[in-house]
Design an enzyme around this catalytic site. Structure first.
Site, short mmCIF file in Angstrom:
data_model
loop_
_atom_site.label_atom_id
_atom_site.label_comp_id
_atom_site.label_asym_id
_atom_site.label_seq_id
_atom_site.Cartn_x
_atom_site.Cartn_y
_atom_site.Cartn_z
CB CYS A 23 27.92 -9.51 -105.68
SG CYS A 23 29.24 -10.74 -105.79
CB ILE B 231 34.41 -9.37 -104.41
CG1 ILE B 231 35.04 -7.97 -104.57
CG2 ILE B 231 35.01 -10.09 -103.20
CD1 ILE B 231 34.69 -7.00 -103.46
NE ARG B 232 34.82 -14.46 -101.54
CZ ARG B 232 33.63 -14.69 -100.98
NH1 ARG B 232 32.99 -15.80 -101.23
NH2 ARG B 232 33.10 -13.83 -100.15
CG HIS C 93 30.67 -5.61 -105.24
ND1 HIS C 93 29.82 -5.82 -104.17
CD2 HIS C 93 31.25 -6.79 -105.50
CE1 HIS C 93 29.88 -7.10 -103.83
NE2 HIS C 93 30.74 -7.71 -104.61
CD GLU D 120 28.53 -2.45 -103.70
OE1 GLU D 120 28.17 -2.42 -104.89
OE2 GLU D 120 28.86 -3.50 -103.12
N1 GLN Z 1 30.48 -15.51 -103.41
C1 GLN Z 1 29.40 -14.86 -102.71
C2 GLN Z 1 28.16 -15.74 -102.66
O1 GLN Z 1 28.14 -16.74 -103.26
C3 GLN Z 1 29.07 -13.55 -103.37
C4 GLN Z 1 30.23 -12.60 -103.23
C5 GLN Z 1 29.85 -11.16 -103.15
O2 GLN Z 1 28.71 -10.80 -102.91
N2 GLN Z 1 30.85 -10.33 -103.31
O3 GLN Z 1 27.25 -15.41 -102.00
#
Ligand code: GLN
Length: 195
Positions: free
Chosen positions: A85, A139-140, A175, A177
């Site tokens: 991520c 997640i985002r 993720h 993990e």
């Molecule tokens: N949106 C975050 C970023 O731009 C990444 C999100 C995450 O690592 N779960 O850094």
């Protein structure tokens, strides 16, 4: 399969989800340690994990704490690295909408918060090449928009590339993990580090 007891993995622990990565590595029998300051880089390591979190914050801390240069040198000289991520964003050659990349270690262009900021978190199960069907928590998350010829696509979810590898660098938008499934970490230890 025998535990991967001889491996020592550094986990960047400046911000974000480093504790969960350490937990997964320890479950596999690897020796994981936190990288919080420049002197932590003096320890020998077989691999490095850059966790999720906020890429802008981790990127700033890398520079403020004078960790960036030494870590970049290690990655450039072949240290196996796995970014999840925000970790994927920090390893990318290009981040859409910005002029600067962080490590630029894998020839991919990524889009941050690619699924939207608020509703951008979801769970699915999908195929990852070399691993099988894996649980994926987003997640985002970013996804990969374009990439160079040397990059191998490992997973595509709803038409977007969410896992890839180039030489010593492995990245996932999701993720691994955050579930009790160790297979993506095992893939990193066995297929990226040992190969
Ligand atoms: N949106 C975050 C970023 O731009 C990444 C999100 C995450 O690592 N779960 O850094």
């Amino acid at each position: 399969m025998a535990p991967l007891i001889d491996m020592k993995i550094g986990v960047l622990a400046l911000q974000g989800g480093f504790a969960e990565h350490i937990c997964r590595l320890q479950t596999l029998g690897a020796d994981a340690f936190e990288i919080r300051k420049q002197s932590d880089l003096a320890q020998p390591m077989d691999g490095l994990i850059i966790p999720g979190g906020e890429s802008t914050v981790i990127g700033k801390l890398l520079k403020d704490l004078a960790i960036y240069d030494d870590l970049k040198k290690k990655i450039d000289s072949g240290l196996p690295v796995f970014g999840t991520c925000a970790g994927m964003i920090l390893l990318a050659r290009e981040i859409a909408g910005t002029k600067t990349a962080c490590f630029g270690s894998i020839d991919i262009a990524v889009k941050r918060n690619a699924y939207g900021r608020q509703l951008g978190s979801f769970f699915t199960e999908a195929e990852m090449k070399g691993v099988g069907i894996v649980p994926m928590t987003f997640i985002r998350a970013p996804y990969i928009e374009t990439m160079g010829a040397g990059v191998e696509v490992l997973s595509v979810v709803e038409g977007h590339i969410v896992a890839a590898r180039e030489k010593n660098v492995l990245v996932t938008s999701f993720h691994p993990e955050l579930t009790s499934d160790n297979r993506v970490h095992r893939y990193f230890l066995e297929r990226i580090i040992k190969s």
